[in-house]
Design a protein around this motif. Structure first.
Motif, PDB file in Angstrom:
ATOM      1  N   THR A 121      77.944  55.869 -31.759  1.00 42.60           N
ATOM      2  CA  THR A 121      77.960  56.360 -30.380  1.00 42.60           C
ATOM      3  C   THR A 121      79.099  57.352 -30.221  1.00 42.60           C
ATOM      4  O   THR A 121      80.046  57.373 -31.011  1.00 42.60           O
ATOM      5  N   GLU A 138      73.486  56.067 -23.763  1.00 45.68           N
ATOM      6  CA  GLU A 138      73.823  55.486 -25.064  1.00 45.68           C
ATOM      7  C   GLU A 138      73.729  53.961 -25.034  1.00 45.68           C
ATOM      8  O   GLU A 138      73.298  53.340 -25.999  1.00 45.68           O
ATOM      9  N   THR A 142      71.376  51.863 -27.414  1.00 42.53           N
ATOM     10  CA  THR A 142      71.998  50.852 -28.267  1.00 42.53           C
ATOM     11  C   THR A 142      71.328  49.502 -28.081  1.00 42.53           C
ATOM     12  O   THR A 142      71.043  48.787 -29.050  1.00 42.53           O
TER      13      THR A 142
END
Length: 273
Positions: A121, A138, A142
């Protein structure tokens, strides 16, 4: 995020050499724990690392993964020298599990795997604190990837269970899922079946085959000889920090020196450091 792969050497069979250790030596004061060990691991290959207690297997793993800086020798991934820093090694494309389980016990299975995505990230501290659009994107990606990996290792139904409440075998698989979350090109497993019953051991073998079939290279330390000889394409046997023999499972299994090392070496050697 996809890791860009530099040009690497190719073998005669056309499989790239992913990982190469050349003349790796590790000394602690006057003790030589690993002595001039070399190894190559090719794309889509499973390599086993065996040896009696105190042979230097885990120390060698620590040299490969940047936890130790070798006294001598060189470790390369896809032809590029690896920096002796674990985070940079992970970002380069190498992930590992540990001999003793190292999960975040009070985090859920899903959260443990999400932690593994940290190195892929790019949100900076301020973005994370403010939870801006980039952070939220993100975070969602994730979470989605972590859920996919839990399903991949057979833990889809355990996402919200605290790691400490999972059965032992599931904790081992969770460690593998967390390692896979780093998007590695090679996976190093340190005694992945330690403490498992026969059914769990068989399931772990099939999972490693599945990982190999996805294109990853795998290196495995293991004391279960039946497991290692049924799993691996090649096996290296270390004794007192040096390579005793390297070859096919059949060649290593039938070498009388390997039998002698195990029968005669356990009582007077210490555990791997």
């Amino acid at each position: 995020m996809t890791v860009t792969e530099p040009t690497a050497p190719a073998t005669e069979a056309g499989h790239r050499i992913v990982l190469e250790a050349a003349g790796v030596t590790m000394r602690f004061g006057g003790l030589t724990a690993v002595d001039d060990v070399s190894m190559q691991v090719r794309e889509g290959e499973i390599v086993g690392l065996i040896g009696p207690n105190g042979a230097g297997k885990t120390t060698f793993f620590n040299c490969l993964t940047g936890m130790y800086i070798p006294t001598e020798g060189r470790v390369t991934l896809n032809g590029e020298t690896l920096p002796p820093k674990p985070l940079k090694v992970v970002r380069a494309g190498m992930a590992r599990t540990f001999q003793n389980i190292r999960l975040f016990a009070n985090m859920t299975a899903l959260e443990n795997v999400m932690v593994g995505r940290y190195c892929r990230t790019s949100s900076m501290a301020l973005t994370s604190i403010l939870r801006g659009p980039k952070f939220r994107r993100e975070e969602a990606a994730t979470r989605e990837r972590a859920q996919e990996l839990l399903a991949y290792v057979g833990l889809a139904e355990s996402a919200e269970i605290l790691a400490r409440n999972l059965p032992y075998g599931d904790q081992r698989r969770l460690e593998i899922a967390r390692a896979l979350a780093t998007d590695p090109q090679i996976l190093l497993l340190d005694e992945p079946t330690a403490g498992m019953n026969p059914k769990e051991t068989e399931e772990t073998m099939h999972l490693i085959f599945k990982i190999r079939d996805s294109g990853l290279a795998v290196v495995v330390i293991e004391h279960d000889m039946r497991f290692i000889f049924n799993l691996c394409d090649r096996v290296l046997c270390l004794v007192r920090g040096t390579v005793l023999i390297e070859g096919s499972p059949g060649e290593v299994q039938s070498d009388p020196r390997v039998i002698e090392a195990y029968i005669g070496g356990d009582d007077d050697e210490e555990e791997d450091q």
